[in-house]
Scaffold this motif. Structure first.
Motif, PDB file in Angstrom:
ATOM      1  N   ASN A  78      47.341 -29.103  22.587  1.00 21.63           N
ATOM      2  CA  ASN A  78      48.040 -28.547  21.571  1.00 21.63           C
ATOM      3  C   ASN A  78      47.372 -27.435  20.633  1.00 21.63           C
ATOM      4  O   ASN A  78      47.956 -26.816  20.223  1.00 21.63           O
ATOM      5  CB  ASN A  78      47.915 -29.250  20.329  1.00 21.63           C
ATOM      6  CG  ASN A  78      46.549 -29.639  20.136  1.00 21.63           C
ATOM      7  OD1 ASN A  78      46.024 -29.742  20.120  1.00 21.63           O
ATOM      8  ND2 ASN A  78      47.369 -30.862  18.936  1.00 21.63           N
ATOM      9  N   ASP A  79      46.161 -26.750  21.574  1.00 17.54           N
ATOM     10  CA  ASP A  79      45.282 -25.634  21.280  1.00 17.54           C
ATOM     11  C   ASP A  79      44.590 -25.820  19.665  1.00 17.54           C
ATOM     12  O   ASP A  79      43.987 -24.707  19.123  1.00 17.54           O
ATOM     13  CB  ASP A  79      45.713 -24.523  21.210  1.00 17.54           C
ATOM     14  CG  ASP A  79      46.667 -23.767  22.143  1.00 17.54           C
ATOM     15  OD1 ASP A  79      45.853 -23.646  23.294  1.00 17.54           O
ATOM     16  OD2 ASP A  79      47.480 -22.983  22.611  1.00 17.54           O
ATOM     17  N   TYR A  80      44.583 -27.036  19.552  1.00 19.00           N
ATOM     18  CA  TYR A  80      43.480 -27.224  18.160  1.00 19.00           C
ATOM     19  C   TYR A  80      41.782 -27.977  18.556  1.00 19.00           C
ATOM     20  O   TYR A  80      41.272 -28.268  20.392  1.00 19.00           O
ATOM     21  CB  TYR A  80      43.237 -28.267  18.081  1.00 19.00           C
ATOM     22  CG  TYR A  80      44.564 -27.726  16.694  1.00 19.00           C
ATOM     23  CD1 TYR A  80      44.618 -27.453  15.326  1.00 19.00           C
ATOM     24  CD2 TYR A  80      45.991 -27.638  16.685  1.00 19.00           C
ATOM     25  CE1 TYR A  80      45.890 -27.355  14.537  1.00 19.00           C
ATOM     26  CE2 TYR A  80      47.128 -27.525  16.029  1.00 19.00           C
ATOM     27  CZ  TYR A  80      47.288 -27.630  14.790  1.00 19.00           C
ATOM     28  OH  TYR A  80      48.367 -26.145  14.688  1.00 19.00           O
ATOM     29  N   VAL A  81      40.706 -27.903  17.737  1.00 20.04           N
ATOM     30  CA  VAL A  81      39.497 -27.984  18.512  1.00 20.04           C
ATOM     31  C   VAL A  81      39.276 -28.450  17.282  1.00 20.04           C
ATOM     32  O   VAL A  81      39.332 -28.399  16.241  1.00 20.04           O
ATOM     33  CB  VAL A  81      38.840 -26.167  18.760  1.00 20.04           C
ATOM     34  CG1 VAL A  81      39.121 -26.250  19.760  1.00 20.04           C
ATOM     35  CG2 VAL A  81      38.600 -26.040  17.204  1.00 20.04           C
ATOM     36  N   GLN A  82      38.322 -29.201  17.478  1.00 23.17           N
ATOM     37  CA  GLN A  82      37.509 -30.600  16.038  1.00 23.17           C
ATOM     38  C   GLN A  82      35.615 -29.820  15.827  1.00 23.17           C
ATOM     39  O   GLN A  82      35.085 -29.137  16.878  1.00 23.17           O
ATOM     40  CB  GLN A  82      37.063 -31.281  16.040  1.00 23.17           C
ATOM     41  CG  GLN A  82      37.956 -32.047  15.995  1.00 23.17           C
ATOM     42  CD  GLN A  82      38.220 -33.801  16.169  1.00 23.17           C
ATOM     43  OE1 GLN A  82      37.431 -34.289  16.462  1.00 23.17           O
ATOM     44  NE2 GLN A  82      39.835 -34.600  15.656  1.00 23.17           N
ATOM     45  N   ILE A  83      35.597 -28.934  14.814  1.00 24.91           N
ATOM     46  CA  ILE A  83      34.452 -28.540  14.120  1.00 24.91           C
ATOM     47  C   ILE A  83      33.602 -29.007  13.756  1.00 24.91           C
ATOM     48  O   ILE A  83      34.113 -29.543  12.399  1.00 24.91           O
ATOM     49  CB  ILE A  83      34.357 -26.983  13.959  1.00 24.91           C
ATOM     50  CG1 ILE A  83      35.187 -26.251  15.295  1.00 24.91           C
ATOM     51  CG2 ILE A  83      33.187 -26.582  13.693  1.00 24.91           C
ATOM     52  CD1 ILE A  83      35.397 -24.818  14.336  1.00 24.91           C
ATOM     53  N   GLU A  84      32.340 -29.427  13.954  1.00 29.73           N
ATOM     54  CA  GLU A  84      31.526 -29.836  13.114  1.00 29.73           C
ATOM     55  C   GLU A  84      30.385 -28.730  12.420  1.00 29.73           C
ATOM     56  O   GLU A  84      29.496 -28.055  12.766  1.00 29.73           O
ATOM     57  CB  GLU A  84      30.835 -30.548  13.707  1.00 29.73           C
ATOM     58  CG  GLU A  84      29.344 -31.420  12.918  1.00 29.73           C
ATOM     59  CD  GLU A  84      28.570 -32.314  14.333  1.00 29.73           C
ATOM     60  OE1 GLU A  84      28.101 -33.590  13.868  1.00 29.73           O
ATOM     61  OE2 GLU A  84      28.002 -32.236  15.120  1.00 29.73           O
ATOM     62  N   LEU A  85      30.969 -29.076  11.264  1.00 30.10           N
ATOM     63  CA  LEU A  85      30.190 -27.731   9.793  1.00 30.10           C
ATOM     64  C   LEU A  85      28.563 -28.647  10.307  1.00 30.10           C
ATOM     65  O   LEU A  85      27.618 -27.706   9.441  1.00 30.10           O
ATOM     66  CB  LEU A  85      31.066 -27.811   8.897  1.00 30.10           C
ATOM     67  CG  LEU A  85      32.621 -27.239   9.362  1.00 30.10           C
ATOM     68  CD1 LEU A  85      33.321 -27.104   7.883  1.00 30.10           C
ATOM     69  CD2 LEU A  85      32.418 -26.100   9.383  1.00 30.10           C
TER      70      LEU A  85
END
Length: 110
Positions: A78-85
Motif C-alpha cells: 500500500n506504499d506506506y512507510v513507518q518512520i521513527e522520529l
C-alpha cells in the motif's frame, strides 16, 4: 474649436498578415510550454520516483512536512512507510510525502 480637439481621420485597415503567421505563433508557444513547463516537471517526477524506489530500511529521510526520521518498515502493498522520529514515536506515512533521503548520522547531529 479644432484648436483644442484634434480631428479624427479615418485610416485604412491594417494589412492582414500571412496565413502561416498564426501557425508559426502556435508552434512558438508550444515550444515555450514544452521547455519551460512540461520538461522540468517530468524530470522532477522521474527523480522523485527514483527516490521512492531507492528507499530502504534504516535510511534517514526528510518529509514534505519537515519531519526528520529513520525508516523502520516499508510496506510494498500500500506504499506506506513507518518512520521513527525518536525512540518513542513511530508514524506511518505515505511514500509520496518523503522529499529527500538524508546522509547517515543527520538525526544525531541535530
Amino acid at each position: 474649436m479644432s484648436f483644442f480637439i484634434s480631428q479624427a481621420h479615418a485610416t485604412e485597415a491594417p494589412p492582414e498578415g500571412s496565413p502561416y503567421q498564426f501557425i508559426f505563433m502556435m508552434v512558438i508557444f508550444a515550444g515555450i510550454f514544452y521547455f519551460m513547463i512540461y520538461r522540468p516537471q517530468a524530470r522532477r517526477t522521474k527523480e522523485h520516483k527514483n527516490l521512492m524506489n531507492s528507499m530502504g530500511k534504516g535510511d534517514e529521510v526528510l518529509t514534505s512536512g519537515g519531519l526528520i526520521g529513520r525508516i523502520v518498515k516499508i510496506s510494498d502493498e500500500n506504499d506506506y512507510v513507518q518512520i521513527e522520529l525518536n525512540e518513542n514515536n513511530v508514524i506511518s506515512l505515505k511514500k509520496d510525502f518523503i522529499s529527500a533521503i538524508l546522509p547517515k548520522g543527520t538525526m544525531k547531529s541535530i
